[in-house]
Design a protein around this motif. Sequence first.
Motif, PDB file in Angstrom:
ATOM      1  N   PHE A 127     -21.413 -80.932  70.415  1.00 22.25           N
ATOM      2  CA  PHE A 127     -21.209 -82.362  70.495  1.00 22.25           C
ATOM      3  C   PHE A 127     -21.126 -82.829  71.946  1.00 22.25           C
ATOM      4  CE2 PHE A 127     -19.455 -81.012  66.436  1.00 22.25           C
ATOM      5  CZ  PHE A 127     -20.143 -81.859  65.582  1.00 22.25           C
ATOM      6  N   PRO A 128     -21.631 -84.020  72.250  1.00 25.70           N
ATOM      7  CA  PRO A 128     -21.503 -84.564  73.605  1.00 25.70           C
ATOM      8  C   PRO A 128     -20.025 -84.633  73.984  1.00 25.70           C
ATOM      9  CG  PRO A 128     -22.987 -85.907  72.287  1.00 25.70           C
ATOM     10  CD  PRO A 128     -22.331 -84.925  71.358  1.00 25.70           C
ATOM     11  N   GLY A 129     -19.712 -84.276  75.214  1.00 24.45           N
ATOM     12  CA  GLY A 129     -18.332 -84.287  75.662  1.00 24.45           C
ATOM     13  C   GLY A 129     -17.589 -82.997  75.401  1.00 24.45           C
ATOM     14  N   SER A 130     -18.214 -82.082  74.640  1.00 29.67           N
ATOM     15  CA  SER A 130     -17.588 -80.794  74.355  1.00 29.67           C
ATOM     16  C   SER A 130     -17.480 -79.985  75.641  1.00 29.67           C
ATOM     17  CB  SER A 130     -18.432 -80.020  73.343  1.00 29.67           C
ATOM     18  OG  SER A 130     -18.059 -78.654  73.329  1.00 29.67           O
ATOM     19  N   ARG A 131     -16.454 -79.145  75.744  1.00 26.89           N
ATOM     20  CA  ARG A 131     -16.334 -78.285  76.921  1.00 26.89           C
ATOM     21  C   ARG A 131     -17.463 -77.259  76.975  1.00 26.89           C
ATOM     22  NH1 ARG A 131     -12.085 -76.832  73.470  1.00 26.89           N
ATOM     23  NH2 ARG A 131     -12.090 -74.680  72.776  1.00 26.89           N
ATOM     24  N   TYR A 132     -18.233 -77.141  75.904  1.00 26.40           N
ATOM     25  CA  TYR A 132     -19.370 -76.221  75.856  1.00 26.40           C
ATOM     26  C   TYR A 132     -20.709 -76.922  76.083  1.00 26.40           C
ATOM     27  CZ  TYR A 132     -15.975 -72.985  73.971  1.00 26.40           C
ATOM     28  OH  TYR A 132     -14.880 -72.172  73.821  1.00 26.40           O
ATOM     29  N   ALA A 133     -20.693 -78.223  76.348  1.00 22.95           N
ATOM     30  CA  ALA A 133     -21.931 -78.994  76.465  1.00 22.95           C
ATOM     31  C   ALA A 133     -22.856 -78.461  77.557  1.00 22.95           C
ATOM     32  CB  ALA A 133     -21.610 -80.468  76.709  1.00 22.95           C
ATOM     33  N   ALA A 134     -22.301 -77.968  78.650  1.00 24.36           N
ATOM     34  CA  ALA A 134     -23.135 -77.474  79.751  1.00 24.36           C
ATOM     35  C   ALA A 134     -23.358 -75.964  79.690  1.00 24.36           C
ATOM     36  CB  ALA A 134     -22.487 -77.840  81.084  1.00 24.36           C
ATOM     37  N   THR A 135     -22.914 -75.334  78.625  1.00 26.80           N
ATOM     38  CA  THR A 135     -23.039 -73.883  78.492  1.00 26.80           C
ATOM     39  C   THR A 135     -24.440 -73.523  77.995  1.00 26.80           C
ATOM     40  OG1 THR A 135     -20.694 -73.726  77.973  1.00 26.80           O
ATOM     41  CG2 THR A 135     -22.039 -71.837  77.414  1.00 26.80           C
ATOM     42  N   GLU A 136     -25.022 -72.543  78.642  1.00 29.94           N
ATOM     43  CA  GLU A 136     -26.375 -72.110  78.290  1.00 29.94           C
ATOM     44  C   GLU A 136     -26.399 -71.439  76.915  1.00 29.94           C
ATOM     45  OE1 GLU A 136     -29.760 -69.028  80.016  1.00 29.94           O
ATOM     46  OE2 GLU A 136     -27.791 -69.117  80.942  1.00 29.94           O
ATOM     47  N   VAL A 137     -27.453 -71.699  76.157  1.00 34.48           N
ATOM     48  CA  VAL A 137     -27.686 -71.019  74.890  1.00 34.48           C
ATOM     49  C   VAL A 137     -28.603 -69.839  75.185  1.00 34.48           C
ATOM     50  CG1 VAL A 137     -28.641 -71.207  72.557  1.00 34.48           C
ATOM     51  CG2 VAL A 137     -27.394 -73.136  73.555  1.00 34.48           C
ATOM     52  N   PRO A 183      -2.323 -79.371  83.300  1.00 33.47           N
ATOM     53  CA  PRO A 183      -3.270 -80.056  84.186  1.00 33.47           C
ATOM     54  C   PRO A 183      -3.532 -81.501  83.751  1.00 33.47           C
ATOM     55  CG  PRO A 183      -4.480 -78.811  82.590  1.00 33.47           C
ATOM     56  CD  PRO A 183      -3.009 -78.550  82.316  1.00 33.47           C
ATOM     57  N   ARG A 184      -4.214 -82.220  84.634  1.00 30.89           N
ATOM     58  CA  ARG A 184      -4.703 -83.554  84.248  1.00 30.89           C
ATOM     59  C   ARG A 184      -5.755 -83.372  83.155  1.00 30.89           C
ATOM     60  NH1 ARG A 184      -3.890 -84.893  89.713  1.00 30.89           N
ATOM     61  NH2 ARG A 184      -2.646 -86.782  89.846  1.00 30.89           N
ATOM     62  N   ASP A 185      -5.954 -84.411  82.393  1.00 34.64           N
ATOM     63  CA  ASP A 185      -7.010 -84.413  81.378  1.00 34.64           C
ATOM     64  C   ASP A 185      -8.340 -84.679  82.068  1.00 34.64           C
ATOM     65  OD1 ASP A 185      -8.737 -84.766  79.297  1.00 34.64           O
ATOM     66  OD2 ASP A 185      -7.524 -86.243  78.245  1.00 34.64           O
ATOM     67  N   ARG A 186      -9.153 -83.642  82.232  1.00 32.06           N
ATOM     68  CA  ARG A 186     -10.442 -83.795  82.917  1.00 32.06           C
ATOM     69  C   ARG A 186     -11.580 -84.145  81.966  1.00 32.06           C
ATOM     70  NH1 ARG A 186      -9.830 -78.020  82.716  1.00 32.06           N
ATOM     71  NH2 ARG A 186     -11.651 -77.045  81.796  1.00 32.06           N
ATOM     72  N   THR A 187     -11.258 -84.350  80.691  1.00 29.41           N
ATOM     73  CA  THR A 187     -12.315 -84.625  79.707  1.00 29.41           C
ATOM     74  C   THR A 187     -12.703 -86.087  79.642  1.00 29.41           C
ATOM     75  OG1 THR A 187     -10.762 -84.952  77.880  1.00 29.41           O
ATOM     76  CG2 THR A 187     -11.538 -82.697  78.284  1.00 29.41           C
ATOM     77  N   GLY A 188     -11.884 -86.965  80.161  1.00 25.75           N
ATOM     78  CA  GLY A 188     -12.166 -88.385  80.083  1.00 25.75           C
ATOM     79  C   GLY A 188     -11.810 -88.926  78.706  1.00 25.75           C
TER      80      GLY A 188
END
Length: 96
Positions: free
Chosen positions: A3-13, A89-94
């Motif tokens: 899903f967009p915004g997931s912490r895995y969004a930029a992870t390579e498949v 930590p701060r919320d870096r997810t927006g």
Amino acid sequence: MIFPGSRYAATEVVELTVPDGVRRRSLAGRRIPRTPGVLEYVVLDGERLDTLAARFYGDPRKYWLILDANPEELDPLELLRPGRRIQIPRDRTGPR
């Protein structure tokens, strides 16, 4: 599906071939960014990561932010030992 915004969004498949010859798709390991804590918190008896995330971020599904900020401990149960000082930590997810 990621899903967009997931912490895995930029992870390579990546595609792997398992011993029986079947090709499988998987996510490569996620690189955890340096996540400095902005608050040191002392864990109380009975606390859980989801309740801490709900308190600090308003969303219990953001428990992983706390895990990322405390990478020296791989066991979440040990991280939640009463009296232990952990980093929040701060919320870096927006906003979601």
